[in-house]
Each structure stands twice: as structure tokens, then as C-alpha cells.
Design an enzyme around this catalytic site. Structure first.
Site, PDB file in Angstrom:
ATOM      1  N   GLY A  12       0.840  -1.168   0.070  1.00 12.93           N
ATOM      2  CA  GLY A  12       0.029   0.311  -0.090  1.00 12.93           C
ATOM      3  C   GLY A  12       0.828   1.415  -0.098  1.00 12.93           C
ATOM      4  CG  ASP A  41       4.287  -8.432  15.521  1.00  7.79           C
ATOM      5  OD1 ASP A  41       3.724  -7.641  15.056  1.00  7.79           O
ATOM      6  OD2 ASP A  41       3.654  -9.435  15.997  1.00  7.79           O
ATOM      7  CG  LEU A  42       6.663  -2.480  13.652  1.00  9.06           C
ATOM      8  CD1 LEU A  42       6.242  -1.375  12.674  1.00  9.06           C
ATOM      9  CD2 LEU A  42       7.866  -1.995  14.440  1.00  9.06           C
ATOM     10  CE1 TYR A 159      -6.975   2.491  11.027  1.00  9.55           C
ATOM     11  CE2 TYR A 159      -8.437   4.283  10.591  1.00  9.55           C
ATOM     12  CZ  TYR A 159      -7.243   3.480  10.092  1.00  9.55           C
ATOM     13  OH  TYR A 159      -6.769   3.889   9.105  1.00  9.55           O
TER      14      TYR A 159
HETATM   15  P1  NAI Z   1      -1.580  -2.008   3.688  1.00 10.44           P
HETATM   16  O1  NAI Z   1      -2.449  -2.854   4.791  1.00 10.44           O
HETATM   17  O2  NAI Z   1      -1.419  -2.042   2.396  1.00 10.44           O
HETATM   18  O3  NAI Z   1      -0.198  -1.891   4.285  1.00 10.44           O
HETATM   19  C1  NAI Z   1       0.231  -1.907   5.911  1.00 10.44           C
HETATM   20  C2  NAI Z   1       1.554  -2.416   5.915  1.00 10.44           C
HETATM   21  O4  NAI Z   1       1.689  -2.415   7.321  1.00 10.44           O
HETATM   22  C3  NAI Z   1       1.347  -3.857   5.525  1.00 10.44           C
HETATM   23  O5  NAI Z   1       2.390  -4.145   4.595  1.00 10.44           O
HETATM   24  C4  NAI Z   1       1.357  -4.709   6.835  1.00 10.44           C
HETATM   25  O6  NAI Z   1       2.177  -5.694   6.778  1.00 10.44           O
HETATM   26  C5  NAI Z   1       2.379  -3.609   7.777  1.00 10.44           C
HETATM   27  N1  NAI Z   1       1.626  -4.014   9.251  1.00 10.44           N
HETATM   28  C6  NAI Z   1       0.531  -4.369   9.807  1.00 10.44           C
HETATM   29  N2  NAI Z   1       0.880  -4.869  10.828  1.00 10.44           N
HETATM   30  C7  NAI Z   1       2.380  -4.740  11.226  1.00 10.44           C
HETATM   31  C8  NAI Z   1       3.170  -5.124  12.276  1.00 10.44           C
HETATM   32  N3  NAI Z   1       2.568  -5.706  13.332  1.00 10.44           N
HETATM   33  N4  NAI Z   1       4.327  -5.125  12.274  1.00 10.44           N
HETATM   34  C9  NAI Z   1       4.935  -4.653  10.833  1.00 10.44           C
HETATM   35  N5  NAI Z   1       4.119  -4.159   9.919  1.00 10.44           N
HETATM   36  C10 NAI Z   1       2.998  -4.379  10.037  1.00 10.44           C
HETATM   37  O7  NAI Z   1      -2.361  -0.708   4.165  1.00 10.44           O
HETATM   38  P2  NAI Z   1      -2.191   0.911   3.722  1.00 10.44           P
HETATM   39  O8  NAI Z   1      -3.423   1.348   3.402  1.00 10.44           O
HETATM   40  O9  NAI Z   1      -1.034   1.127   2.885  1.00 10.44           O
HETATM   41  O10 NAI Z   1      -2.070   1.650   5.409  1.00 10.44           O
HETATM   42  C11 NAI Z   1      -0.827   2.438   5.609  1.00 10.44           C
HETATM   43  C12 NAI Z   1      -1.074   3.151   6.731  1.00 10.44           C
HETATM   44  O11 NAI Z   1      -2.153   4.240   6.278  1.00 10.44           O
HETATM   45  C13 NAI Z   1      -1.883   2.501   7.919  1.00 10.44           C
HETATM   46  O12 NAI Z   1      -1.251   3.346   9.211  1.00 10.44           O
HETATM   47  C14 NAI Z   1      -3.268   2.988   7.566  1.00 10.44           C
HETATM   48  O13 NAI Z   1      -3.702   3.004   8.873  1.00 10.44           O
HETATM   49  C15 NAI Z   1      -2.951   4.570   7.095  1.00 10.44           C
HETATM   50  N6  NAI Z   1      -4.301   4.863   6.439  1.00 10.44           N
HETATM   51  C16 NAI Z   1      -4.694   4.185   5.529  1.00 10.44           C
HETATM   52  C17 NAI Z   1      -6.066   4.429   4.843  1.00 10.44           C
HETATM   53  C18 NAI Z   1      -6.503   3.926   3.684  1.00 10.44           C
HETATM   54  O14 NAI Z   1      -7.719   4.211   3.290  1.00 10.44           O
HETATM   55  N7  NAI Z   1      -5.997   2.762   2.933  1.00 10.44           N
HETATM   56  C19 NAI Z   1      -6.678   5.795   5.092  1.00 10.44           C
HETATM   57  C20 NAI Z   1      -5.996   6.626   6.375  1.00 10.44           C
HETATM   58  C21 NAI Z   1      -5.017   5.936   6.838  1.00 10.44           C
END
Ligand code: NAI
Length: 263
Positions: A12, A41-42, A159
Site C-alpha cells: 500500500g 512485528d511492531l 482505529y
Molecule cells: P496496507 O495493509 O496496504 O499496508 C500496511 C502495512 O503495514 C502492511 O504491509 C502490513 O504488513 C504492515 N503491518 C501491519 N501490521 C504490522 C506489524 N505488526 N508489524 C509490522 N508491519 C505491520 O495498508 P495501507 O492502506 O497502505 O496503510 C498504511 C497506513 O495508512 C496505515 O497506518 C493506515 O492506517 C493508514 N491509512 C490508510 C488509509 C486507507 O484508506 N488505506 C486511510 C488512512 C490512513
């Protein structure tokens, strides 16, 4: 060559940020659960400590850019993981890598919050004191013991409160980080087309709410990861030398539509 650390690098927005920073000529070290330079693992204290140690080692204790993207959506289970990754996983990296950022060249850090942060304002955030105290056990206990009327929304509360708290964590550090010459900002996206959003849309509890979270901007209902990465790249770069302690929204106007008298 400048060095960047990016959490959530495997997917993402984080993956798009890595591409953006590499394109800008930086050496990028990714952190994620898997498929990354640092696999950690964060959600756990030991995983965070390992991530910090590995980042310090690979960067030789000199970091120019830190971007904290790793996060879980409201549908993630168990709910405790959401606060663990979205708040404690971020503050551990900020505080653990602060010294290395001070050794960097015009260094800066960007944290990914969310436009949903304003749905759980700091003043009304029931978890506020526990977050402020860095008391992870208290946050987890409060999420596990929500009143029955709120319990079905536990994932969303975890969240939105974590995204609100992490934006406040940026604001709270702005004075001390500023004095140290390290810029720190948050970017708050609206809906971005990523696997996290897809998982939320597919969830029976939160899917409809997320579908109704529509940007007023007629040309774009949702952002692409590259749209948000471009903003993060700019805010983190030398082109934004006076942007510090800010929460920059990139939400197609959702926050303005919901809160026209606040900014
Ligand atoms: P995504 O799911 O594509 O990427 C998130 C990444 O964080 C993944 O690669 C995942 O493996 C990693 N992750 C999750 N738990 C983890 C852990 N315990 N340790 C290490 N890595 C971990 O999601 P996206 O959408 O790219 O999200 C990125 C950020 O943007 C997040 O903080 C999300 O809350 C935020 N965000 C996303 C929105 C959306 O609509 N997609 C809107 C607003 C904020």
C-alpha cells in the site's frame, strides 16, 4: 546518499513511499512483518525493540528520513493489535530512532495518521490518558472492557483513537524535536485504494461505513497510494523546510465537509 527508514514498506502506501524515496535518490530500508529489509512485528515490545536495533545497525545510526506507515485497519482482530501497531509501534520507532535522526542531514519524520482521527477528538478520547502515559496495558484493558453499547464498534474505536493519539504524539514532540532540528509531521489520508481498505470494505461490521466515507471531490472518490506517497515525500523533503508539527490532510475534502469550522 541519504538514508530512509519506512515501516509498512511491503504494501500500500508504505510501498509507494519506498518507490517515491528511491526515485528521489534515497537509500531505503523497509520494515514490515515480511518481505522487507527488516522483518519485525511492531505489535510487540520485542518486535519493536528488534526493529529499532536493526534500523540503527543498517543505517549506522544516521537516518535522514523516517516514515511510519505500518498500520492495521478497524477490521483487524484482535482489536488490541490495532492500538499496538498504530500507536505503540509508531511511538517506539519515533523515540527509538530520534537520536539517529539528529545525526542525519536536515532530517525529518512523517507519521501516517488518518482523516478518521478527527472522529475521535483528543478531548473526547476515552483512551487519552493511557496513550499519553504510554501505558499499553491500560489501553488494551479499556478496549477489552468497553461498555456494551460501544463494544460492537471496538475496532473502529481502537482505529480512530489510535490515529488521533498518534497525530497528538506528533504535536507533543514538535517543540523538543524542533529544538533538535528534526522536523516531524503527520499526514492524514482519507480513503486510499490499498489492501487495508479492501479488507475494511469486505468486513460486515465496517464495510458500509467505509463505503459511505466518500470524499466530496467529484473527480476522485479515493486516493491511490502514489498520491499519498507524493505528499509524504514532499513533507519529508528539503522542499518543506518550515513544515513542522503539522497534521496535513489529504482526504478529498472529507474533514472539511464534516468539520467546516475546525482546522
Ligand atoms: P496496507 O495493509 O496496504 O499496508 C500496511 C502495512 O503495514 C502492511 O504491509 C502490513 O504488513 C504492515 N503491518 C501491519 N501490521 C504490522 C506489524 N505488526 N508489524 C509490522 N508491519 C505491520 O495498508 P495501507 O492502506 O497502505 O496503510 C498504511 C497506513 O495508512 C496505515 O497506518 C493506515 O492506517 C493508514 N491509512 C490508510 C488509509 C486507507 O484508506 N488505506 C486511510 C488512512 C490512513
Amino acid at each position: 546518499k541519504k538514508t530512509a527508514i519506512v515501516s509498512g514498506a511491503a504494501s500500500g502506501i508504505g510501498a509507494a513511499v519506498c518507490e517515491q524515496l528511491r526515485h528521489a535518490g534515497l537509500r531505503v530500508i523497509g520494515i514490515d512483518l515480511r518481505n522487507s529489509d527488516i522483518c519485525a512485528d511492531l505489535a510487540t515490545a520485542s518486535g519493536r525493540a528488534y526493529a529499532v536495533e536493526a534500523a540503527l545497525c543498517l543505517s549506522e545510526k544516521r537516518i535522514d528520513t523516517l516514515v511510519c506507515c505500518a498500520g492495521l485497519g478497524p477490521q483487524a482482530e484482535p482489536v488490541a493489535q490495532i492500538a499496538a501497531v498504530n500507536y505503540f509501534g509508531v511511538t517506539a520507532l519515533l523515540d527509538g530512532l530520534f537520536e539517529a535522526l539528529q545525526a542525519g542531514c536536515r532530517a525529518s519524520a512523517v507519521v501516517v495518521s488518518s482523516s478518521s482521527a478527527t472522529l475521535q477528538a483528543w478531548e473526547g478520547n476515552p483512551l487519552r490518558q493511557a496513550y499519553l502515559d504510554g501505558d499499553e496495558a491500560a489501553v488494551q484493558a479499556m478496549l477489552a472492557n468497553l461498555p456494551p453499547d460501544l463494544a460492537p464498534q471496538a475496532g473502529f474505536i481502537a482505529y480512530a483513537s489510535s490515529k488521533n493519539a498518534v497525530a497528538c504524539a506528533v504535536r507533543q514532540r514538535a517543540a523538543s524535536w524542533g529544538r533538535a532540528g528534526v522536523r516531524l509531521n503527520a499526514v492524514a489520508p482519507g480513503a486510499v485504494q490499498t489492501p487495508l481498505l479492501e479488507a475494511g470494505l469486505a468486513d460486515a461490521r465496517y464495510g458500509e461505513g467505509i463505503r459511505n466515507f466518500i470524499a466530496p471531490l467529484s473527480t476522485r472518490a479515493r486516493a491511490e497510494p502514489a498520491d499519498i506517497a507524493a505528499l509524504i515525500g514532499f513533507v519529508a523533503s528539503d522542499s518543506a523546510p518550515f513544515i513542522h508539527g503539522s497534521v496535513v490532510f489529504a482526504d478529498g475534502g472529507i474533514d472539511a465537509a464534516m468539520r467546516p469550522h475546525h482546522f
